[in-house]
Enzyme design. Sequence first.
Site, PDB file in Angstrom:
ATOM      1  N   SER A  64       0.793  -1.240   0.000  1.00 34.18           N
ATOM      2  CA  SER A  64       0.000   0.000   0.000  1.00 34.18           C
ATOM      3  C   SER A  64       0.818   1.278   0.000  1.00 34.18           C
ATOM      4  O   SER A  64       0.264   2.351  -0.260  1.00 34.18           O
ATOM      5  CB  SER A  64      -0.939   0.017   1.200  1.00 34.18           C
ATOM      6  OG  SER A  64      -2.097  -0.692   0.889  1.00 34.18           O
ATOM      7  N   LYS A  67       0.446   3.267  -3.017  1.00 32.82           N
ATOM      8  CA  LYS A  67      -0.779   4.034  -3.293  1.00 32.82           C
ATOM      9  C   LYS A  67      -0.520   5.541  -3.311  1.00 32.82           C
ATOM     10  O   LYS A  67      -1.226   6.296  -3.981  1.00 32.82           O
ATOM     11  CB  LYS A  67      -1.856   3.692  -2.253  1.00 32.82           C
ATOM     12  CG  LYS A  67      -2.377   2.261  -2.386  1.00 32.82           C
ATOM     13  CD  LYS A  67      -3.259   1.869  -1.223  1.00 32.82           C
ATOM     14  CE  LYS A  67      -3.777   0.448  -1.393  1.00 32.82           C
ATOM     15  NZ  LYS A  67      -4.444  -0.071  -0.182  1.00 32.82           N
ATOM     16  N   TYR A 191      -2.313  -2.593 -10.819  1.00 28.95           N
ATOM     17  CA  TYR A 191      -2.380  -2.442  -9.353  1.00 28.95           C
ATOM     18  C   TYR A 191      -1.499  -3.494  -8.658  1.00 28.95           C
ATOM     19  O   TYR A 191      -0.743  -3.177  -7.736  1.00 28.95           O
ATOM     20  CB  TYR A 191      -3.848  -2.538  -8.900  1.00 28.95           C
ATOM     21  CG  TYR A 191      -4.000  -2.569  -7.402  1.00 28.95           C
ATOM     22  CD1 TYR A 191      -3.862  -1.394  -6.654  1.00 28.95           C
ATOM     23  CD2 TYR A 191      -4.250  -3.762  -6.727  1.00 28.95           C
ATOM     24  CE1 TYR A 191      -3.976  -1.423  -5.268  1.00 28.95           C
ATOM     25  CE2 TYR A 191      -4.361  -3.794  -5.353  1.00 28.95           C
ATOM     26  CZ  TYR A 191      -4.229  -2.625  -4.623  1.00 28.95           C
ATOM     27  OH  TYR A 191      -4.331  -2.663  -3.252  1.00 28.95           O
ATOM     28  N   TYR A 243      -4.386   3.060   7.535  1.00 29.31           N
ATOM     29  CA  TYR A 243      -5.660   2.328   7.556  1.00 29.31           C
ATOM     30  C   TYR A 243      -6.573   2.936   8.624  1.00 29.31           C
ATOM     31  O   TYR A 243      -6.564   4.150   8.815  1.00 29.31           O
ATOM     32  CB  TYR A 243      -5.427   0.829   7.815  1.00 29.31           C
ATOM     33  CG  TYR A 243      -4.415   0.199   6.908  1.00 29.31           C
ATOM     34  CD1 TYR A 243      -4.624   0.138   5.536  1.00 29.31           C
ATOM     35  CD2 TYR A 243      -3.239  -0.336   7.407  1.00 29.31           C
ATOM     36  CE1 TYR A 243      -3.690  -0.460   4.693  1.00 29.31           C
ATOM     37  CE2 TYR A 243      -2.301  -0.935   6.577  1.00 29.31           C
ATOM     38  CZ  TYR A 243      -2.534  -0.987   5.214  1.00 29.31           C
ATOM     39  OH  TYR A 243      -1.609  -1.562   4.392  1.00 29.31           O
ATOM     40  N   VAL A 261       1.040  -3.719   3.794  1.00 27.13           N
ATOM     41  CA  VAL A 261       1.026  -5.032   4.460  1.00 27.13           C
ATOM     42  C   VAL A 261       2.325  -5.828   4.248  1.00 27.13           C
ATOM     43  O   VAL A 261       2.500  -6.880   4.860  1.00 27.13           O
ATOM     44  CB  VAL A 261      -0.196  -5.899   4.049  1.00 27.13           C
ATOM     45  CG1 VAL A 261      -1.492  -5.289   4.551  1.00 27.13           C
ATOM     46  CG2 VAL A 261      -0.245  -6.127   2.543  1.00 27.13           C
TER      47      VAL A 261
HETATM   48  N1  GLU Z   1      -1.574  -5.670  -2.427  1.00 25.96           N
HETATM   49  C1  GLU Z   1      -2.282  -5.509  -1.192  1.00 25.96           C
HETATM   50  C2  GLU Z   1      -3.745  -5.743  -1.450  1.00 25.96           C
HETATM   51  O1  GLU Z   1      -4.231  -5.241  -2.405  1.00 25.96           O
HETATM   52  C3  GLU Z   1      -2.054  -4.152  -0.640  1.00 25.96           C
HETATM   53  C4  GLU Z   1      -2.739  -3.966   0.656  1.00 25.96           C
HETATM   54  C5  GLU Z   1      -2.023  -3.135   1.631  1.00 25.96           C
HETATM   55  O2  GLU Z   1      -0.805  -3.041   1.680  1.00 25.96           O
HETATM   56  O3  GLU Z   1      -2.759  -2.536   2.430  1.00 25.96           O
HETATM   57  O4  GLU Z   1      -4.416  -6.421  -0.733  1.00 25.96           O
END
Ligand code: GLU
Length: 307
Positions: A64, A67, A191, A243, A261
């Site tokens: 994430s 992002k 993604y 989060y 994560v």
């Molecule tokens: N690739 C992970 C997913 O899409 C990223 C989630 C994350 O790091 O919060 O579930």
Amino acid sequence: MDNIEIIFKNIINNNIEFTKHGKVATYIPELAKNNPNDLGVYLITLDGKEYCAGDYNKKFTMQSVSKVLTLMLSLIDNSNKVFEKVGMEPTGDGFNSIVNLEIKDIHKPFNPMINAGAIATTSMIKGKSVSDKVNRILDFARKLANNPSININEKTFLSEKETGHRNRSLAYFMKSYDIIEGNVEDILDIYFCQCSIEVTCKDIANMGCVLANDGISIHTGERLISEQICKIAKTIMSTCGLYDASGEFAVHIGIPAKSGVGGGIMAAVPHKMGIGVYGPALDEKGNSIAGIQILKELSQKLDLTIY
Ligand code: GLU
């Protein structure tokens, strides 16, 4: 020895204990192979001083943390039109929650830091083909990290592609409401690639540095992002970057940051420094459990809160 050097001497010892209380992510099989005892940190000040400790050299996938990069790229490509499709509000729900997408009238993801929002911003990145778009993201990551050797971890990419059913359902749901346009599987491939970009603590510390420096590379003096886009990214990191623990993180640590994560957290202390931490043992919200403690120690001892 300066103040930061003194703190870095004990920073791993002071916080390694916390790794025992977390767990590595297992829903992406490749991430289950991470060592829960790993813990590393890298700090780069805007005047170019570098400090490191622990497993700062280990590679991990951005997950994430990426992002933030795709939010910035989609803003570069589409300016504020991005926010017609993605909101700016924290959710209080988990990163892969589907519930808010369904109950709200406009079906727009709450913010670009949750999976639905990130899939939507990724869908807005321009390019002729999937590989063209992936290369643009990679190139952006390399520039921000000042590291041309950054690449995608193929195994993690395939692992996510095979098991990303929740992301697939979020994406198809958004497609049904025209939040995303184009081929859903292509968008998901992009993604999953961005999530699988492999970095070290130093790489994400450098990325944080660019944000802390309002978009200018401390290494080349080149402007990589506009000041306005940097401001938007840091604000959304502050309110949504950890989060549904973002509020608590703001109170105790008070630094714009984004976790993933894979165990990484990228932090940008405005006008001071970038920090990268890595600790794949996660708390129940999906944040690096010991990584948060390292940032807490640094914030308290160096008085880094922006509030
Ligand atoms: N690739 C992970 C997913 O899409 C990223 C989630 C994350 O790091 O919060 O579930």
